[in-house]
Scaffold this active site. Structure first.
Site, PDB file in Angstrom:
ATOM      1  N   TYR A   1      13.361 -25.558  36.210  1.00  0.00           N
ATOM      2  CA  TYR A   1      14.286 -26.282  36.278  1.00  0.00           C
ATOM      3  C   TYR A   1      14.309 -27.763  35.598  1.00  0.00           C
ATOM      4  O   TYR A   1      15.340 -28.293  35.375  1.00  0.00           O
ATOM      5  CB  TYR A   1      14.626 -26.752  37.915  1.00  0.00           C
TER       6      TYR A   1
ATOM      7  N   LYS B   1       3.628 -15.211  39.931  1.00  0.00           N
ATOM      8  CA  LYS B   1       3.487 -14.089  38.930  1.00  0.00           C
ATOM      9  C   LYS B   1       2.106 -14.191  38.024  1.00  0.00           C
ATOM     10  O   LYS B   1       2.319 -14.625  36.651  1.00  0.00           O
ATOM     11  CB  LYS B   1       4.793 -14.153  38.081  1.00  0.00           C
TER      12      LYS B   1
ATOM     13  N   ASP C   1       7.700 -10.089  42.358  1.00  0.00           N
ATOM     14  CA  ASP C   1       8.304  -8.747  42.276  1.00  0.00           C
ATOM     15  C   ASP C   1       8.030  -8.016  43.580  1.00  0.00           C
ATOM     16  O   ASP C   1       9.010  -7.607  44.270  1.00  0.00           O
ATOM     17  CB  ASP C   1       8.134  -8.023  41.059  1.00  0.00           C
TER      18      ASP C   1
ATOM     19  N   ASP D   1      14.108 -20.213  44.675  1.00  0.00           N
ATOM     20  CA  ASP D   1      15.847 -20.160  44.578  1.00  0.00           C
ATOM     21  C   ASP D   1      16.333 -18.634  44.929  1.00  0.00           C
ATOM     22  O   ASP D   1      17.140 -18.377  45.766  1.00  0.00           O
ATOM     23  CB  ASP D   1      16.285 -20.621  43.505  1.00  0.00           C
TER      24      ASP D   1
ATOM     25  N   ASP E   1      17.827 -16.765  48.533  1.00  0.00           N
ATOM     26  CA  ASP E   1      19.134 -16.102  48.643  1.00  0.00           C
ATOM     27  C   ASP E   1      19.065 -14.631  49.198  1.00  0.00           C
ATOM     28  O   ASP E   1      19.741 -14.190  49.907  1.00  0.00           O
ATOM     29  CB  ASP E   1      19.877 -15.781  47.450  1.00  0.00           C
TER      30      ASP E   1
HETATM   31  C1  IPM Z   1      20.434 -23.981  45.772  1.00  0.00           C
HETATM   32  C2  IPM Z   1      21.339 -23.913  44.544  1.00  0.00           C
HETATM   33  C3  IPM Z   1      20.764 -24.814  43.539  1.00  0.00           C
HETATM   34  C4  IPM Z   1      19.565 -24.594  42.858  1.00  0.00           C
HETATM   35  C5  IPM Z   1      21.633 -25.069  42.404  1.00  0.00           C
HETATM   36  C6  IPM Z   1      23.227 -25.288  42.687  1.00  0.00           C
HETATM   37  C7  IPM Z   1      21.611 -25.848  41.198  1.00  0.00           C
HETATM   38  O1  IPM Z   1      21.373 -22.586  44.172  1.00  0.00           O
HETATM   39  O2  IPM Z   1      20.106 -25.140  46.292  1.00  0.00           O
HETATM   40  O3  IPM Z   1      19.687 -22.955  45.973  1.00  0.00           O
HETATM   41  O4  IPM Z   1      19.537 -23.599  42.113  1.00  0.00           O
HETATM   42  O5  IPM Z   1      18.717 -25.242  43.224  1.00  0.00           O
HETATM   43 MG    MG Z   2      20.054 -20.990  45.104  1.00  0.00          MG
END
Ligand code: IPM
Ligand code: MG
Length: 357
Positions: A141, A186, A219, A243, A247
């Site tokens: 990042y 990884k 993975d 990240d 999700d």
């Molecule tokens: C998160 C989001 C952010 C990230 C984006 C909006 C930059 O996806 O906080 O998980 O990737 O960190």
């Molecule tokens: Mg995110």
């Protein structure tokens, strides 16, 4: 002493869920006689429109002065503008770096009622209670970026010190919980991951005797989250893996809208935000799930405002409201869906053990 809370509603559904979070914060602050000064500031796309930068100087100063920052969501629909200075997300990365919040805690705890909306079978969710510690201020990042017409690159770099401090944070959590820590990397491909792995092993061996450390490739971890999620307790991983995996893990709790987060560093200051994005498809309709934000307020009370009892009250109220059927469309299943406001009211009604209506 007054605690200063900077509130950055941001874009899309950010303002709607922030309103819900603030209603809950004000209610518990009154019950617990917390002395809070709450100040809102423009951030992300909203700040770009109003002041020409995703994190304008006045917002930046407020966040520097604040004891805690509460953030809705940032991002604008459509392709990202070529100039990073004009991207809402860049404001978020700059804020995380500015505050030095290198450890992003993302708990995943399915609540009765909400997890029925999960596409995963019920037996996969039984006993799930994990926390992912995502490194937040390093890695790909923040590495140097080259962007050309025909070629592009993103550098991923980690120093030993950056890895040590986040692994320590995760190991301290694991010590309070099951004494099991899973580090995800990884290492069969990436140099940064080999440093990650050896550093995690050294930190645990030297500083956390008795803690069980497992290394897992990312993975395989992505698969195990769907097949054996209950085996996980505390996970620690680098920025981008964290990240993506969180999700994915949020699906275990029924919806991305359920998941809160706390980003902390070495001081008591923290940045608190739900893990979801701006959801432009439902923004402005009053149906966004406020639970991720409300539970982020609980994490703020515990970690930055020294009020763990207030945090537990909020968590219990959210669990009770959702169990009683106050569910936004993302977690409603076949039941009639609630609005953001109805779910928030249901939480407020249950704060402090008030009898269910
Ligand atoms: C998160 C989001 C952010 C990230 C984006 C909006 C930059 O996806 O906080 O998980 O990737 O960190
Ligand atoms: Mg995110």
């Amino acid at each position: 002493m007054t605690s200063l809370i900077a509130v950055l509603p941001g874009d899309g559904i950010g303002p709607e869920v922030t309103r819900a979070g603030l209603a809950v914060l004000r209610a518990v602050a009154a019950r617990h006689a917390l002395d809070l000064s709450i100040e809102e500031a423009p951030f992300g796309g909203a700040a770009l429109d109003a002041l020409g930068a995703p994190m304008p100087p006045s917002t930046r100063q407020l966040c520097v002065d604040a004891d805690a920052v509460l953030l809705g969501a940032v991002g604008l629909p459509g392709p990202p503008p070529p100039d990073p200075a004009l991207r809402p997300e860049q404001g978020l990365l700059d804020l995380r770096a500015l505050l030095g919040v290198y450890a992003n805690l993302r708990p995943i705890r399915p609540l009765a009622g909400a997890c029925e909306a999960s596409p995963l079978r019920e037996e996969r969710l039984a006993g799930v209670d994990m926390i992912v510690v995502r490194e937040l201020t390093g890695g790909i990042y923040f590495g140097d970026k080259q962007e050309g017409e025909d070629a592009a690159s993103d550098r991923c770099a980690y120093s030993r010190g950056e890895i040590e401090r986040v692994v320590r944070c995760a190991a301290r959590l694991a010590k309070q919980r099951s004494r099991r820590l899973c580090s995800i990397d990884k290492a069969n491909v990436l140099a940064t991951s080999r440093l990650w792995r050896s550093t995690a092993s050294a930190v645990v061996a030297d500083e956390f005797p008795g803690l069980e450390l497992e290394h897992l490739l990312v993975d395989a971890a992505a698969m195990r989250l769907l097949t054996h999620a209950a085996d996980f307790d505390v996970l620690v991983t680098e920025n981008m893996f964290g990240d993506i995996l969180t999700d994915e893990a949020s699906v275990l709790a029924g919806s991305l809208g359920m998941a809160p987060s706390a980003s902390i560093g070495d001081g008591g200051k923290g940045l608190y935000e739900p893990i979801h994005g701006t959801a432009p498809d439902i923004a402005g309709q009053g149906v966004a799930n406020p639970c991720g934000m409300i539970l982020s307020v609980a994490m703020m009370l515990e970690l930055s405002l020294d009020s763990p009892e207030a945090a537990r009250e909020i968590e219990a109220a959210v669990a009770a409201a959702v169990a009683a059927g106050a569910r936004t469309p993302d977690i409603a299943g076949s039941a009639p869906p609630a609005t953001t406001e109805q779910l928030t009211e249901a939480v407020l009604a249950r704060l402090g053990g008030a009898p269910a209506p």
